[in-house]
Design a protein around this motif. Structure first.
Motif, PDB file in Angstrom:
ATOM      1  N   THR A  77       0.827  -1.206   0.000  1.00  0.00           N
ATOM      2  CA  THR A  77       0.000   0.000   0.000  1.00  0.00           C
ATOM      3  C   THR A  77       0.861   1.255   0.000  1.00  0.00           C
ATOM      4  O   THR A  77       0.671   2.174  -0.809  1.00  0.00           O
ATOM      5  CB  THR A  77      -0.923   0.009   1.235  1.00  0.00           C
ATOM      6  N   ILE A  78       1.833   1.283   0.900  1.00  0.00           N
ATOM      7  CA  ILE A  78       2.690   2.469   1.048  1.00  0.00           C
ATOM      8  C   ILE A  78       3.482   2.743  -0.229  1.00  0.00           C
ATOM      9  O   ILE A  78       3.581   3.881  -0.691  1.00  0.00           O
ATOM     10  CB  ILE A  78       3.630   2.282   2.252  1.00  0.00           C
ATOM     11  N   THR A  79       4.054   1.682  -0.802  1.00  0.00           N
ATOM     12  CA  THR A  79       4.914   1.895  -1.974  1.00  0.00           C
ATOM     13  C   THR A  79       4.113   2.343  -3.202  1.00  0.00           C
ATOM     14  O   THR A  79       4.603   3.143  -4.009  1.00  0.00           O
ATOM     15  CB  THR A  79       5.708   0.625  -2.308  1.00  0.00           C
ATOM     16  N   SER A  80       2.895   1.846  -3.362  1.00  0.00           N
ATOM     17  CA  SER A  80       2.086   2.287  -4.511  1.00  0.00           C
ATOM     18  C   SER A  80       1.663   3.743  -4.367  1.00  0.00           C
ATOM     19  O   SER A  80       1.754   4.528  -5.321  1.00  0.00           O
ATOM     20  CB  SER A  80       0.860   1.391  -4.665  1.00  0.00           C
ATOM     21  N   PHE A  81       1.209   4.128  -3.171  1.00  0.00           N
ATOM     22  CA  PHE A  81       0.819   5.526  -2.968  1.00  0.00           C
ATOM     23  C   PHE A  81       2.027   6.456  -2.998  1.00  0.00           C
ATOM     24  O   PHE A  81       1.923   7.614  -3.433  1.00  0.00           O
ATOM     25  CB  PHE A  81       0.054   5.680  -1.649  1.00  0.00           C
ATOM     26  N   ALA A  82       3.179   5.966  -2.534  1.00  0.00           N
ATOM     27  CA  ALA A  82       4.377   6.812  -2.501  1.00  0.00           C
ATOM     28  C   ALA A  82       4.819   7.222  -3.902  1.00  0.00           C
ATOM     29  O   ALA A  82       5.366   8.313  -4.097  1.00  0.00           O
ATOM     30  CB  ALA A  82       5.514   6.098  -1.778  1.00  0.00           C
ATOM     31  N   VAL A  83       4.585   6.345  -4.885  1.00  0.00           N
ATOM     32  CA  VAL A  83       4.989   6.670  -6.258  1.00  0.00           C
ATOM     33  C   VAL A  83       4.264   7.922  -6.764  1.00  0.00           C
ATOM     34  O   VAL A  83       4.797   8.661  -7.604  1.00  0.00           O
ATOM     35  CB  VAL A  83       4.730   5.463  -7.188  1.00  0.00           C
ATOM     36  N   LEU A  84       3.071   8.187  -6.240  1.00  0.00           N
ATOM     37  CA  LEU A  84       2.335   9.381  -6.653  1.00  0.00           C
ATOM     38  C   LEU A  84       3.079  10.657  -6.256  1.00  0.00           C
ATOM     39  O   LEU A  84       2.842  11.724  -6.834  1.00  0.00           O
ATOM     40  CB  LEU A  84       0.935   9.379  -6.018  1.00  0.00           C
ATOM     41  N   MET A  85       3.976  10.537  -5.273  1.00  0.00           N
ATOM     42  CA  MET A  85       4.746  11.711  -4.829  1.00  0.00           C
ATOM     43  C   MET A  85       6.207  11.635  -5.240  1.00  0.00           C
ATOM     44  O   MET A  85       6.997  12.501  -4.907  1.00  0.00           O
ATOM     45  CB  MET A  85       4.649  11.838  -3.306  1.00  0.00           C
ATOM     46  N   VAL A  86       6.581  10.572  -5.949  1.00  0.00           N
ATOM     47  CA  VAL A  86       7.982  10.373  -6.327  1.00  0.00           C
ATOM     48  C   VAL A  86       8.273  11.079  -7.640  1.00  0.00           C
ATOM     49  O   VAL A  86       7.548  10.914  -8.624  1.00  0.00           O
ATOM     50  CB  VAL A  86       8.294   8.864  -6.447  1.00  0.00           C
ATOM     51  N   GLU A  87       9.338  11.849  -7.645  1.00  0.00           N
ATOM     52  CA  GLU A  87       9.748  12.551  -8.858  1.00  0.00           C
ATOM     53  C   GLU A  87      11.125  12.117  -9.340  1.00  0.00           C
ATOM     54  O   GLU A  87      11.540  12.493 -10.430  1.00  0.00           O
ATOM     55  CB  GLU A  87       9.758  14.066  -8.613  1.00  0.00           C
ATOM     56  N   GLY A 159      -2.643   1.038  -5.044  1.00  0.00           N
ATOM     57  CA  GLY A 159      -2.557   1.308  -3.612  1.00  0.00           C
ATOM     58  C   GLY A 159      -3.875   1.068  -2.908  1.00  0.00           C
ATOM     59  O   GLY A 159      -3.910   0.524  -1.791  1.00  0.00           O
ATOM     60  N   ALA A 160      -4.991   1.450  -3.536  1.00  0.00           N
ATOM     61  CA  ALA A 160      -6.303   1.249  -2.916  1.00  0.00           C
ATOM     62  C   ALA A 160      -6.634  -0.234  -2.770  1.00  0.00           C
ATOM     63  O   ALA A 160      -7.175  -0.671  -1.741  1.00  0.00           O
ATOM     64  CB  ALA A 160      -7.375   1.955  -3.744  1.00  0.00           C
ATOM     65  N   VAL A 161      -6.297  -1.024  -3.791  1.00  0.00           N
ATOM     66  CA  VAL A 161      -6.547  -2.468  -3.719  1.00  0.00           C
ATOM     67  C   VAL A 161      -5.675  -3.100  -2.639  1.00  0.00           C
ATOM     68  O   VAL A 161      -6.128  -3.968  -1.877  1.00  0.00           O
ATOM     69  CB  VAL A 161      -6.292  -3.122  -5.090  1.00  0.00           C
ATOM     70  N   ALA A 162      -4.408  -2.673  -2.542  1.00  0.00           N
ATOM     71  CA  ALA A 162      -3.526  -3.192  -1.497  1.00  0.00           C
ATOM     72  C   ALA A 162      -4.034  -2.803  -0.112  1.00  0.00           C
ATOM     73  O   ALA A 162      -3.941  -3.591   0.840  1.00  0.00           O
ATOM     74  CB  ALA A 162      -2.099  -2.683  -1.704  1.00  0.00           C
ATOM     75  N   LEU A 163      -4.580  -1.598   0.010  1.00  0.00           N
ATOM     76  CA  LEU A 163      -5.152  -1.177   1.286  1.00  0.00           C
ATOM     77  C   LEU A 163      -6.349  -2.043   1.665  1.00  0.00           C
ATOM     78  O   LEU A 163      -6.513  -2.446   2.825  1.00  0.00           O
ATOM     79  CB  LEU A 163      -5.568   0.294   1.209  1.00  0.00           C
ATOM     80  N   ALA A 164      -7.194  -2.340   0.685  1.00  0.00           N
ATOM     81  CA  ALA A 164      -8.324  -3.239   0.942  1.00  0.00           C
ATOM     82  C   ALA A 164      -7.828  -4.619   1.362  1.00  0.00           C
ATOM     83  O   ALA A 164      -8.413  -5.254   2.256  1.00  0.00           O
ATOM     84  CB  ALA A 164      -9.197  -3.340  -0.312  1.00  0.00           C
ATOM     85  N   ALA A 165      -6.739  -5.087   0.742  1.00  0.00           N
ATOM     86  CA  ALA A 165      -6.158  -6.379   1.135  1.00  0.00           C
ATOM     87  C   ALA A 165      -5.642  -6.327   2.561  1.00  0.00           C
ATOM     88  O   ALA A 165      -5.799  -7.292   3.327  1.00  0.00           O
ATOM     89  CB  ALA A 165      -5.026  -6.742   0.174  1.00  0.00           C
ATOM     90  N   PHE A 166      -5.024  -5.218   2.943  1.00  0.00           N
ATOM     91  CA  PHE A 166      -4.533  -5.063   4.317  1.00  0.00           C
ATOM     92  C   PHE A 166      -5.684  -5.170   5.316  1.00  0.00           C
ATOM     93  O   PHE A 166      -5.578  -5.883   6.320  1.00  0.00           O
ATOM     94  CB  PHE A 166      -3.827  -3.717   4.468  1.00  0.00           C
ATOM     95  N   VAL A 167      -6.774  -4.495   5.032  1.00  0.00           N
ATOM     96  CA  VAL A 167      -7.928  -4.551   5.935  1.00  0.00           C
ATOM     97  C   VAL A 167      -8.479  -5.975   6.013  1.00  0.00           C
ATOM     98  O   VAL A 167      -8.809  -6.472   7.097  1.00  0.00           O
ATOM     99  CB  VAL A 167      -9.021  -3.565   5.466  1.00  0.00           C
ATOM    100  N   ALA A 168      -8.548  -6.653   4.867  1.00  0.00           N
ATOM    101  CA  ALA A 168      -9.047  -8.028   4.860  1.00  0.00           C
ATOM    102  C   ALA A 168      -8.122  -8.951   5.645  1.00  0.00           C
ATOM    103  O   ALA A 168      -8.590  -9.855   6.355  1.00  0.00           O
ATOM    104  CB  ALA A 168      -9.190  -8.523   3.423  1.00  0.00           C
ATOM    105  N   CYS A 169      -6.805  -8.735   5.541  1.00  0.00           N
ATOM    106  CA  CYS A 169      -5.850  -9.583   6.256  1.00  0.00           C
ATOM    107  C   CYS A 169      -5.984  -9.451   7.769  1.00  0.00           C
ATOM    108  O   CYS A 169      -5.624 -10.379   8.519  1.00  0.00           O
ATOM    109  CB  CYS A 169      -4.419  -9.244   5.844  1.00  0.00           C
ATOM    110  N   LEU A 170      -6.492  -8.314   8.251  1.00  0.00           N
ATOM    111  CA  LEU A 170      -6.676  -8.127   9.689  1.00  0.00           C
ATOM    112  C   LEU A 170      -7.656  -9.138  10.277  1.00  0.00           C
ATOM    113  O   LEU A 170      -7.620  -9.412  11.483  1.00  0.00           O
ATOM    114  CB  LEU A 170      -7.174  -6.709   9.974  1.00  0.00           C
ATOM    115  N   PHE A 171      -8.533  -9.692   9.439  1.00  0.00           N
ATOM    116  CA  PHE A 171      -9.559 -10.613   9.921  1.00  0.00           C
ATOM    117  C   PHE A 171      -9.159 -12.077   9.759  1.00  0.00           C
ATOM    118  O   PHE A 171      -9.948 -12.971  10.063  1.00  0.00           O
ATOM    119  CB  PHE A 171     -10.881 -10.343   9.190  1.00  0.00           C
ATOM    120  N   LEU A 172      -7.944 -12.329   9.270  1.00  0.00           N
ATOM    121  CA  LEU A 172      -7.467 -13.705   9.183  1.00  0.00           C
ATOM    122  C   LEU A 172      -7.112 -14.242  10.565  1.00  0.00           C
ATOM    123  O   LEU A 172      -6.730 -13.469  11.454  1.00  0.00           O
ATOM    124  CB  LEU A 172      -6.219 -13.776   8.285  1.00  0.00           C
TER     125      LEU A 172
END
Length: 385
Positions: A77-87, A159-172
């Motif tokens: 999640t972090i790395t995908s969103f970070a690319v939006l700010m990477v120059e 990043g949004a899909v990875a974030l959704a995966a992170f939330v889903a993993c919390l319930f494993l």
């Protein structure tokens, strides 16, 4: 348990699949770099994935499967969103390195969670279906997103899909946790587990076949006068999913060593078909055969690795086995690239076919030992029939 696990795996690998066509376009577009750097970006991710698989296995065993999967999904999640700010290129390469660690943690955590199922062979097969579905759907969805909203929108979607995966993993389920066992009745596996070496080497051989097909098929089809390799990859993906979905009842009843042997030989046969039938139609047939071989391989290799192991050591075994994917991809790409450059595509496919064809020899000594020690066979090999 398998449905939440498949949802987590599908989301995590959809996030990764979205980036398959996006990274080359981003490197050669906004970053204004040459195509040669695309390979460097992929190599950095693969190297970090290899390096982080053993620690990922240790984390899955010591802190639980959920901890490893959540950590990996958070990094993606972090790395995908970070690319939006990477120059800058260095920051982008750093993001891809961290993403390799996230991929390793996610894969090992979720695959080990599948091995905890009361029918691990079936659960691992379903897990692999979700992984491949995400990786196959991602590029097509990325192309649509790019054409509609641009590259930045695809990174944001990843990043949004990875974030959704992170939330889903919390319930494993957390899974076995060695650190919470003060009596020391469970012992975590080593960073490199012996049980994962033999199936890992077989996986390495299988990946040679996959690398030859995926990397050099477009060149092969173009040399034959074809208009593109898209239909071939579509056939490959369709057969892979169909075999895993339709053949899981049959494969679950087989000795995983027998399924692994069949996977290697079928992959080798597909590469031999590329050599023996040099036409666009022959390449389509070869794609179907290789897809079937690859479908059989991974679930069998992972089931072999965890068979008979205590739950607190399965993360280590899964990490050891799956590290051979990245090692196989890197070694095959380098070696086959040199062979194709000097001798041509035919020799490259022939050499790549020899590797999985010879790999079943890895299982011969194990079979002989099993017959000598027990007239009924090794119980570890029959526990997942």
């Amino acid at each position: 348990m398998t449905r939440p696990l498949m949802a987590c795996a599908g989301a995590c690998f959809l996030s990764l699949g979205l980036l398959i066509p996006t990274i080359p376009k981003y490197v050669t577009g906004p970053l204004n770099q040459g195509p040669g750097l695309v390979g460097g970006c992929l190599a950095i991710t693969a190297v970090c994935a290899v390096l982080f698989r053993p620690p990922a296995g240790r984390l899955a065993d010591r802190r639980g499967r959920r901890a490893a999967a959540c950590t990996g999904a958070a990094l993606l999640t972090i790395t995908s969103f970070a690319v939006l700010m990477v120059e800058s290129l260095p920051l982008f390469l750093a993001c891809r390195a961290v993403a390799g660690a996230g991929e390793a943690l996610t894969y090992v955590g979720l695959a080990t969670a599948a091995s905890d199922h009361d029918r691990p062979g079936a659960a691992i097969n379903r897990f692999s279906i979700a992984v491949n579905a995400g990786l196959l759907a991602g590029p097509a969805l990325a192309e649509v997103g790019h054409s509609v909203a641009g590259l930045r929108a695809v990174w944001a979607l990843s990043g949004a899909v990875a974030l959704a995966a992170f939330v889903a993993c919390l319930f494993l389920p957390a899974g076995p946790v060695v650190a919470g066992d003060p009596a020391g009745t469970r012992k975590a596996g080593p960073l490199v587990h012996r049980a994962g070496l033999r199936p890992g080497l077989a996986y390495w051989a299988s990946v040679w076949g996959y690398t030859a097909f995926s990397a050099f098929l477009p060149l092969h089809v173009a040399a034959l006068g074809g208009s593109g390799s898209g239909p071939h990859f579509l056939v490959y993906g369709g057969v892979l999913l169909a075999v895993r979905l339709g053949g899981q009842r049959w494969t679950n009843r087989m000795d995983p060593r027998g399924t692994a042997t069949a996977a290697l030989l079928v992959t080798a046969a597909g590469l031999a078909l590329l050599v023996a039938w040099p036409s666009v139609t022959g390449a389509l047939a070869a794609a179907a055969v290789i897809g079937a071989g690859q479908a059989l391989g991974l679930p069998a290799f992972l089931t072999m690795a965890v068979a008979g192991l205590p739950a607190a050591q399965r993360g280590s075994a899964v990490a050891t086995t799956t590290a051979f994917f990245d090692l196989g991809f890197m070694t095959a790409a380098l070696a086959l690239g040199a062979i194709v450059q000097s001798s041509g595509l035919t020799y490259g496919f022939a050499v790549a076919g020899c590797v999985p064809a010879l790999a079943p020899l890895l299982f011969l000594s194990r079979s002989r030992k099993t017959r000598r020690t027990s007239p009924q066979g090794d119980s570890r090999d029959h526990s997942h029939r």
